[in-house]
Design a protein around this motif. Structure first.
Motif, PDB file in Angstrom:
ATOM      1  N   GLU A 235      14.631 -25.826   7.344  1.00 40.79           N
ATOM      2  CA  GLU A 235      16.030 -26.245   7.187  1.00 40.79           C
ATOM      3  C   GLU A 235      16.607 -25.950   5.806  1.00 40.79           C
ATOM      4  O   GLU A 235      17.809 -26.072   5.609  1.00 40.79           O
ATOM      5  CB  GLU A 235      16.156 -27.751   7.478  1.00 40.79           C
ATOM      6  N   ASP A 236      15.767 -25.571   4.838  1.00 48.01           N
ATOM      7  CA  ASP A 236      16.244 -25.259   3.492  1.00 48.01           C
ATOM      8  C   ASP A 236      17.350 -24.212   3.602  1.00 48.01           C
ATOM      9  O   ASP A 236      17.131 -23.120   4.125  1.00 48.01           O
ATOM     10  CB  ASP A 236      15.077 -24.721   2.658  1.00 48.01           C
ATOM     11  N   PRO A 237      18.577 -24.505   3.122  1.00 44.03           N
ATOM     12  CA  PRO A 237      19.680 -23.559   3.267  1.00 44.03           C
ATOM     13  C   PRO A 237      19.432 -22.211   2.579  1.00 44.03           C
ATOM     14  O   PRO A 237      20.025 -21.204   2.967  1.00 44.03           O
ATOM     15  CB  PRO A 237      20.883 -24.281   2.651  1.00 44.03           C
ATOM     16  N   ASN A 238      18.550 -22.182   1.589  1.00 44.14           N
ATOM     17  CA  ASN A 238      18.224 -20.905   0.941  1.00 44.14           C
ATOM     18  C   ASN A 238      17.449 -19.976   1.866  1.00 44.14           C
ATOM     19  O   ASN A 238      17.452 -18.758   1.662  1.00 44.14           O
ATOM     20  CB  ASN A 238      17.383 -21.147  -0.319  1.00 44.14           C
ATOM     21  N   PHE A 239      16.763 -20.547   2.850  1.00 43.09           N
ATOM     22  CA  PHE A 239      15.886 -19.740   3.687  1.00 43.09           C
ATOM     23  C   PHE A 239      16.111 -19.902   5.185  1.00 43.09           C
ATOM     24  O   PHE A 239      15.418 -19.278   5.975  1.00 43.09           O
ATOM     25  CB  PHE A 239      14.420 -20.073   3.365  1.00 43.09           C
ATOM     26  N   ARG A 240      17.070 -20.708   5.583  1.00 44.49           N
ATOM     27  CA  ARG A 240      17.317 -20.911   7.013  1.00 44.49           C
ATOM     28  C   ARG A 240      17.574 -19.564   7.686  1.00 44.49           C
ATOM     29  O   ARG A 240      18.418 -18.790   7.253  1.00 44.49           O
ATOM     30  CB  ARG A 240      18.500 -21.844   7.209  1.00 44.49           C
ATOM     31  N   ARG A 241      16.779 -19.268   8.703  1.00 42.62           N
ATOM     32  CA  ARG A 241      16.869 -18.029   9.495  1.00 42.62           C
ATOM     33  C   ARG A 241      16.809 -16.770   8.623  1.00 42.62           C
ATOM     34  O   ARG A 241      17.472 -15.776   8.885  1.00 42.62           O
ATOM     35  CB  ARG A 241      18.097 -18.039  10.375  1.00 42.62           C
ATOM     36  N   SER A 242      16.019 -16.837   7.591  1.00 44.63           N
ATOM     37  CA  SER A 242      15.906 -15.686   6.698  1.00 44.63           C
ATOM     38  C   SER A 242      14.706 -14.816   7.060  1.00 44.63           C
ATOM     39  O   SER A 242      13.767 -15.251   7.724  1.00 44.63           O
ATOM     40  CB  SER A 242      15.791 -16.147   5.234  1.00 44.63           C
ATOM     41  N   VAL A 243      14.778 -13.580   6.596  1.00 39.78           N
ATOM     42  CA  VAL A 243      13.691 -12.617   6.709  1.00 39.78           C
ATOM     43  C   VAL A 243      13.414 -12.161   5.282  1.00 39.78           C
ATOM     44  O   VAL A 243      14.301 -11.617   4.622  1.00 39.78           O
ATOM     45  CB  VAL A 243      14.075 -11.419   7.598  1.00 39.78           C
ATOM     46  N   VAL A 244      12.191 -12.407   4.810  1.00 35.61           N
ATOM     47  CA  VAL A 244      11.821 -12.126   3.424  1.00 35.61           C
ATOM     48  C   VAL A 244      10.768 -11.019   3.394  1.00 35.61           C
ATOM     49  O   VAL A 244       9.735 -11.129   4.059  1.00 35.61           O
ATOM     50  CB  VAL A 244      11.262 -13.391   2.726  1.00 35.61           C
ATOM     51  N   LEU A 245      11.041  -9.972   2.623  1.00 35.98           N
ATOM     52  CA  LEU A 245      10.061  -8.913   2.405  1.00 35.98           C
ATOM     53  C   LEU A 245       9.232  -9.288   1.184  1.00 35.98           C
ATOM     54  O   LEU A 245       9.777  -9.557   0.114  1.00 35.98           O
ATOM     55  CB  LEU A 245      10.756  -7.574   2.157  1.00 35.98           C
TER      56      LEU A 245
END
Length: 190
Positions: free
Chosen positions: A18-28
């Protein structure tokens, strides 16, 4: 778990994150050292800031959308460039490989003159800031169910529609992860 995390791999946020910095993110993942510290960039957070506003000399080299992407919440005043280069030549000066053969994805030295690399670059993006985890932190988050760890494809870093990247990466995994790709933004409305 430490063997799962590797440079060139992807972290895909689970619906539980739920962290808004990473919500539904894709990190390389662009760095992962022996102590377990990890650095990555979020691939699917374009800003409205044109690259030419912050790095005018690189504006003509960046491929669309030619905006700065928010790579993460750490050091937003710093920039990192990612580029794929032509596969039939030696590695160009000012470029460091992240994904090896057959993929040629790497980090770009943004202090280098663009003309040194421009002819070699196939695709390029610029990221403001990065995502970072101290030793053991990411391992813990993965065990808690915050991240899926999957293989990257070179085109992930240069998705033409970054808003679809989270779903697209999950769908291509098949099985349960493909099902998760259909999870609504707000499961309570389901």
């Amino acid at each position: 778990m430490p063997d799962v995390i590797r440079v060139g791999g992807l972290l895909v946020a689970t619906p539980l994150l739920e962290d808004p910095n990473f919500r539904r993110s894709v990190v390389l993942i662009v760095e992962h050292d022996g102590s377990g510290s990890t650095l990555g960039v979020v691939l699917n957070r374009p800003t409205e800031i044109e690259v030419t506003q912050v790095l005018p000399t690189w504006g003509g080299v960046v491929t669309g959308p030619s905006v700065v992407f928010q790579g993460g919440p750490v050091q937003l005043d710093s920039a990192l460039g990612l580029a794929s280069v032509r596969g039939d030549r030696e590695e160009p000066l000012g470029w460091r490989r992240l994904l090896g053969p057959p993929f040629r994805l790497g980090a770009v030295d943004l202090d280098a003159p663009p003309e040194v690399l421009a002819a070699e670059i196939v695709s390029m993006r610029v990221f403001a800031g990065y995502s970072g985890w101290s030793a053991g932190q990411l391992d813990s988050e993965i065990r808690e169910g915050a991240w899926y760890v999957v293989d990257a494809l070179p085109e992930d870093a240069f998705s033409g529609d970054p808003s679809r990247l989270w779903r697209d990466v999950l769908r291509r995994q098949g099985g349960e992860l493909a099902f998760v790709a259909n999870c609504p933004d707000d499961p309570t409305l389901n």
